[in-house]
Write an enzyme that holds these catalytic residues in place. Sequence first.
Site, short mmCIF file in Angstrom:
data_model
loop_
_atom_site.label_atom_id
_atom_site.label_comp_id
_atom_site.label_asym_id
_atom_site.label_seq_id
_atom_site.Cartn_x
_atom_site.Cartn_y
_atom_site.Cartn_z
N LYS B 130 0.87 -1.17 0.00
CA LYS B 130 0.00 0.00 0.00
C LYS B 130 0.91 1.22 0.00
O LYS B 130 1.55 1.55 1.00
CB LYS B 130 -0.92 0.03 1.23
CG LYS B 130 -1.70 1.35 1.29
CD LYS B 130 -2.46 1.58 2.57
CE LYS B 130 -2.70 3.08 2.75
NZ LYS B 130 -3.57 3.39 3.89
N GLY B 191 -8.12 9.25 9.03
CA GLY B 191 -8.49 9.36 10.45
C GLY B 191 -9.50 10.44 10.76
O GLY B 191 -9.83 10.67 11.92
N ALA B 222 -9.39 5.52 3.51
CA ALA B 222 -9.28 6.65 4.44
C ALA B 222 -10.54 7.50 4.49
O ALA B 222 -11.23 7.69 3.49
CB ALA B 222 -8.10 7.55 4.11
N GLY B 223 -10.81 8.00 5.68
CA GLY B 223 -11.90 8.94 5.90
C GLY B 223 -13.17 8.32 6.45
O GLY B 223 -14.03 9.04 6.96
N ASN B 244 -9.28 1.99 9.16
CA ASN B 244 -8.59 1.62 10.39
C ASN B 244 -9.18 2.32 11.60
O ASN B 244 -9.81 1.70 12.46
CB ASN B 244 -7.09 1.97 10.26
CG ASN B 244 -6.24 1.47 11.42
OD1 ASN B 244 -6.73 1.19 12.51
ND2 ASN B 244 -4.96 1.35 11.21
#
Lengths: 86, 297
Positions: B130, B191, B222-223, B244
């Site tokens: 990644k 995040g 993401a987000g 995550n």
Amino acid sequence: MSHSPDSSSLPGTPTTATPGGPTVVVNGRSVSFAGGTVGELLNTLEIKTRAIAVELNQEIVPADQHNDTRVAPGDQLEVVTLVGGG
Amino acid sequence: MTIEQSQLPAVVAENEGAVQPTQAIRTPPLKIGSHTLSNRLILGTGRYDSFETMQRSLQTSGSDCVTIAVRQEKLHDGSGRNIIDFINLDRFTLLPNTAGCYDAATAVRCAKMGREILKRLENPGANWVKLEVLGDSRSLLPDPIESLKATERLAADGFEVLCYTSDDPIVARRLKDAGAAAVMPAGSPIGSGLGIANPNHLSIIRDDLKRDDPDFPLIVDAGVGTASDAAIAMELGYDGVLLNTAVAHAKDPIVMASAMNLAVQAGWMARKSGRIGKSRYGSASSPEIGVISDRQK
């Protein structure tokens, strides 16, 4: 990091750098190392996981070459492992 | 390492791990490069309160692919606890990232280190990465120029590159042309929990990159803040979701991981099914004739 005064003279024993003695730089930190192989250096660094990679002067040293690759005073090493991340 | 049923919240314990939405309809596997993932949720392994919570969240997520970061070993640490001891390497393909790198050269070095570690672990994730090359430490938005350079170099070195990028459609196309195995636009900053900030751009990226190549993998990375964000990403026609913090920092990460699994599958099914059009006015579900009323329309 404390050590007995004479331990820094033993080949393959990393300690905080002794002024004037041979050193290598591991992860940005200067450690005493009189010379030896990557494998010997790793053994004395107390690394407990097999999940590591070693870079010697910005080139990966594959695991099967650790015992055949010499580390000389002044060399720069990175020893990395896996941590959590996204 | 096994998990005692009594340690799990009731909703999870009753279902013995990952909740399957239905026995009859399952989302198909996702192919990225040489890899085939049985589940379309890729989960991060960072920011959990403990390795134990992470381990239980991975179990309930249904995922079979997790991201992981490469960092300097703490010398003379002595704790002996390494994250890989809490990840079932028979189940999970590791996806090493280059998080924290701000230039192509460092990202390439980081990718090679990850590959070396995964080779030692004999994990199938050794041949992919990644790629994340950041351009700003506050927004954590990617540097498109450095990302492009690193994609070219890593692809030339045999890596299957899953490239994190912004939601800029032109950059996304350039990354695909540079040899990326998957393009992974951010829904919003890493995040942030803001969800899908620009669904229009994500749709343009989907239209463009899949036009002559419908199987080209696109992942929203993401987000994501909550399950509905993951469902929206899938409803936009994306092939998977990588997240995550939305799980790791949820009050109950173990249940949120299961929610994300369901949301990704629900979103895929909804996209596949073809949603109805939107109308300003109502449209009755029950017949309008035969109503027991003489009310005039």
